[in-house]
Design an enzyme around this catalytic site. Sequence first.
Site, PDB file in Angstrom:
ATOM      1  CB  SER A   7      -0.945  -0.046   1.199  1.00  0.00           C
ATOM      2  OG  SER A   7      -2.011   0.856   1.040  1.00  0.00           O
ATOM      3  CG  HIS A  57      -5.841  -2.619   0.495  1.00  0.00           C
ATOM      4  ND1 HIS A  57      -5.300  -2.150  -0.675  1.00  0.00           N
ATOM      5  CD2 HIS A  57      -5.158  -1.989   1.494  1.00  0.00           C
ATOM      6  CE1 HIS A  57      -4.341  -1.273  -0.415  1.00  0.00           C
ATOM      7  NE2 HIS A  57      -4.226  -1.171   0.894  1.00  0.00           N
TER       8      HIS A  57
END
Length: 252
Positions: A72, A207
Amino acid sequence: MCFPHAGGSASAHFPLSEALSSAADVEVLVVQYPGRQDRRRVPHVGIRAMADQIVDELAAFTDRPMAVFGHSMGATVGYEVARRLQRYPGSPPELLIASGQRAPETQSRRPVHELHSDDEFIEELVQLGGTDTRLLTDRDLLPLFLPPLREDYAALRAYRHRPGPRLQCPVVALIGDRDPRVSVEEAGEWAGTTDTSFQLRCFRGGHFYLEDRRAEFLDTMAELLTRCPQSQLDEPLALVDRFPSRSSQPVS
């Protein structure tokens, strides 16, 4: 060299460090960002300034092969560090592994840190997953947890990619097939950051697929890092390896 996600701390990579300890000649270093744990009182800085500081600290390690991994926000920080290491005296990075993030030139600039209330911000985190829901509902801990997280998102919002030489090392992009913020196609745009080989590997999950599919993720990391020094990562551009099966290499 590992770079945690926004709001993440060095301890987030304890499982990865433990697993890779069984891989030959792999030592795991993890960045502790400002504003958390033992660096809670250190002021936050932008992504480029952070990358400058990290490269200065890495001077003692540039005499050995180094791979860079970031998830991320960590993928963005890791990319900027890899760019700097490439022109730093010593060995350039051997590999960049970018996880759960758009390529630097196409990153989302959605102003998440500007959400008006803590409840709105927490809802955003719930959608992404990866954060212990007990932490998000503990009103005593939120004043410690939310400010550095907002700072991380603000740093991402302010980040702008600057044109420059492409990386001279292989790049591997890892992505969950149900990531609500990054599509498989967007992850594939990391191919444009390197002049050498590129791979795209897709896992089942969102995610934080690296938590949902931890065994597969750890096996993949061990495989990539074991092959990296032998330069065995030359693969067709934008190869998509969907849902890789577990390798036979033992990982503890």
